[in-house]
Enzyme design. Structure first.
Site, mmCIF file in Angstrom:
data_model
loop_
_atom_site.group_PDB
_atom_site.id
_atom_site.type_symbol
_atom_site.label_atom_id
_atom_site.label_comp_id
_atom_site.label_asym_id
_atom_site.label_seq_id
_atom_site.Cartn_x
_atom_site.Cartn_y
_atom_site.Cartn_z
ATOM 1 N N TRP A 223 -14.578 -7.656 -4.600
ATOM 2 C CA TRP A 223 -14.048 -7.723 -5.970
ATOM 3 C C TRP A 223 -15.110 -8.416 -6.821
ATOM 4 C CZ3 TRP A 223 -9.745 -4.968 -6.647
ATOM 5 C CH2 TRP A 223 -8.918 -4.729 -5.537
ATOM 6 N N TRP B 162 1.298 -6.932 -6.848
ATOM 7 C CA TRP B 162 -0.143 -7.042 -7.052
ATOM 8 C C TRP B 162 -0.915 -6.147 -6.092
ATOM 9 C CZ3 TRP B 162 -3.409 -8.593 -10.623
ATOM 10 C CH2 TRP B 162 -2.891 -9.329 -11.687
ATOM 11 N N ASN C 9 8.410 -5.412 -16.532
ATOM 12 C CA ASN C 9 7.849 -4.906 -15.286
ATOM 13 C C ASN C 9 6.758 -3.864 -15.508
ATOM 14 O OD1 ASN C 9 7.950 -4.826 -12.305
ATOM 15 N ND2 ASN C 9 8.563 -2.704 -12.642
ATOM 16 N N GLU D 174 15.767 -0.511 -7.527
ATOM 17 C CA GLU D 174 14.924 -1.682 -7.787
ATOM 18 C C GLU D 174 15.329 -2.865 -6.905
ATOM 19 O OE1 GLU D 174 12.175 -1.795 -9.805
ATOM 20 O OE2 GLU D 174 12.540 0.358 -9.792
ATOM 21 N N TRP E 121 13.689 -2.212 -3.700
ATOM 22 C CA TRP E 121 12.263 -2.579 -3.739
ATOM 23 C C TRP E 121 12.092 -4.063 -3.435
ATOM 24 C CZ3 TRP E 121 7.702 -0.375 -3.513
ATOM 25 C CH2 TRP E 121 7.523 0.934 -3.948
ATOM 26 N N TRP F 87 -7.300 -9.385 -6.617
ATOM 27 C CA TRP F 87 -5.866 -9.405 -6.904
ATOM 28 C C TRP F 87 -5.244 -10.760 -6.628
ATOM 29 C CZ3 TRP F 87 -2.941 -10.589 -2.640
ATOM 30 C CH2 TRP F 87 -3.498 -10.320 -1.375
#
Length: 469
Positions: free
Chosen positions: A305, A381, A340, A274, A277, A358
């Site tokens: 969108w 996102w 998360n 993590e 990431w 988004w």
């Protein structure tokens, strides 16, 4: 040895294992610590009362810690390069020290500060701090940035990691009393409303207590098995401490690795991934700063969108009629924090079920999250929307009812944050109610049918991809 230097605090609001501050203390008889407050007022698209209130507490803690050392935090307000130049002239400083940032705004400010130092003829020293490995240190064999996480992480994990340093013990005498400093800020400085969320305690001491609890309480040991369960504490709760630099990434990594023996080894490896990431998304932003403005994946640039503002507001207020989604949004509104797994669920629901841009969700999260980090937030996102680096394929669309059943089977998390549903049997929380029959009095019916919206989403993506060929 230079007599006086400045240390420009940024996202490193601590005295322990602070590379730039450590080097400044070694190089000078007097280190003048300075923090430059932003001067925007009332509204900001990337922050809000929760995170600014946390920052206020961090600065108060830092100021007290510096006083214990016999030093004094100087607070200025405005453009960093202008305020640092004024302070450099006032203190006759011979050098400025700071830790590097990696987003476009931070990098641009650093460039202006460096130019100012050249103009004044003083030294400018920048240091690596926020990451274990800077973006240009983790590249493919051909020297290109990674666009996919797995090969990036394999390279990242195998690189040697710097050890944490100790705590600063002296910065020399405080700045002369004639050197002016703003008072410690409150939300009134930005003309923001009061923070009504129950945000985590701020400051270096609170952060260090959270790290110790994470490692010693068994949470780290169980992290690999329990991290996706939103009820209770199953994750580190350290993200805001990394965001503001209350803890160093080196110390977190080092202490976790020291604890990762035997049964805990697998969980530590999962947690360290993590951390990778986080640095992957910082590297994406470094190499591809356009991700703030457009979709990362070329196939999806300009994707329509068609979601509405009304749809967005239902999501933002936690009144969608999907219990797991509403629980996540209400946790965010109530605490400035969101688990998360729920960030993924709520983000995918907004983009794939409600078809909202988004960028709307990205901004909303940044305005409410205490740990709002623009690189990770953007990466998360775009991942959820199916448009980002290493994103979920567009046809992979989470079913919120199944996510709820899998990660909150007893409804513990849902009932904590959606009290209207406390008396509802858990099994009923994980499937659509019968038509026209709400789960509980005062709780809305689901605003959409997931299967219908899934098909609509697939059609939107397929049409756009076909048109770009």
């Amino acid at each position: 040895m230079p007599r006086t230097v400045l240390h420009w605090f940024r996202r490193d609001l601590r005295l322990t294992d602070n590379p730039a501050l450590h080097q400044a203390s070694q190089a000078a008889e007097q280190v003048v610590p300075v923090y430059v407050l932003s001067d925007w007022k009332q509204h900001h698209g990337w922050t809000g009362p929760n995170r600014q209130q946390f920052l206020c507490g961090c600065l108060e803690s830092l100021a007290k810690n510096l006083e214990v050392l016999g030093s004094r935090l100087i607070l200025r307000c405005g453009s960093a390069e202008k305020e640092l130049e004024k302070l450099a002239r006032e203190t006759q400083t011979e050098a400025i020290y700071f830790n590097r940032d990696y987003d476009p705004y931070g990098r641009a400010m650093e460039a202006r500060v460096q130019e100012m130092c050249r103009r004044l003829g003083i030294e400018c020293h920048s240091h690596q701090d926020r990451v274990l490995h800077e973006p240009d240190a983790v590249l493919t064999g051909s020297g290109q940035p990674y666009r996919v996480f797995t090969p990036y992480s394999k390279n990242w994990i195998n690189l040697p990691k710097a050890a944490a340093q100790g705590r600063i013990t002296s910065l020399g005498p405080p700045a002369d009393e004639k050197i002016q400093s703003h008072a410690l800020p409150t939300l009134a400085h930005w003309k923001l409303p009061a923070c009504t969320a129950e945000i985590p305690p701020s400051g270096e001491r609170a952060a260090r207590a959270r790290l110790t609890h994470f490692i010693n309480s068994g949470i780290l040991k169980a992290y690999g098995q329990e991290r996706d369960i939103p009820a209770g504490q199953t994750t580190s709760h350290l993200s805001q401490d990394l965001r503001f630099g209350l803890l160093s990434i080196r110390e977190i990594y080092q202490r976790c690795m020291e604890a990762g023996q035997g049964a805990a080894k697998g969980s530590v490896q999962t947690y360290v991934k993590e951390l990778a990431w986080r640095e992957f998304y910082l590297a994406i932003l470094w190499h591809y700063p356009q991700v703030f403005e457009q979709e990362f994946a070329p196939d999806w640039i300009g994707l329509p969108w068609p979601g509405t503002e009304d749809d967005f507001q239902r999501w933002a207020t936690g009144t969608t009629g999907f219990p797991i989604v509403d629980a996540g949004m209400r946790q965010l509104l109530g605490t400035g924090v969101m688990h998360n797994r729920l960030r993924m669920i709520t983000a995918m629901f907004l983009t794939k079920d409600l078809h909202c841009d988004w960028r709307m969700g990205e901004s909303f999260f940044m305005q409410h999250l205490v740990d709002g980090e623009n690189a990770s937030n953007n990466g998360g996102w775009q991942w959820s929307a199916g448009t980002g680096a290493d994103a979920a394929p567009y046809f992979r669309i989470q079913n919120p009812w199944l996510q709820s059943r899998r990660f909150d089977p007893d409804g513990t998390y849902i009932k904590q944050w959606v009290p209207e549903l406390k008396a509802v049997p858990a099994a009923l929380l994980h499937e659509p109610p019968k038509p026209g029959l709400p789960l509980a009095k005062g709780y809305p019916l689901p605003m959409v049918d997931h299967h219908t919206e899934r098909d609509r989403c697939l059609a939107i993506f397929a049409k756009h991809k076909g048109e770009r060929r």
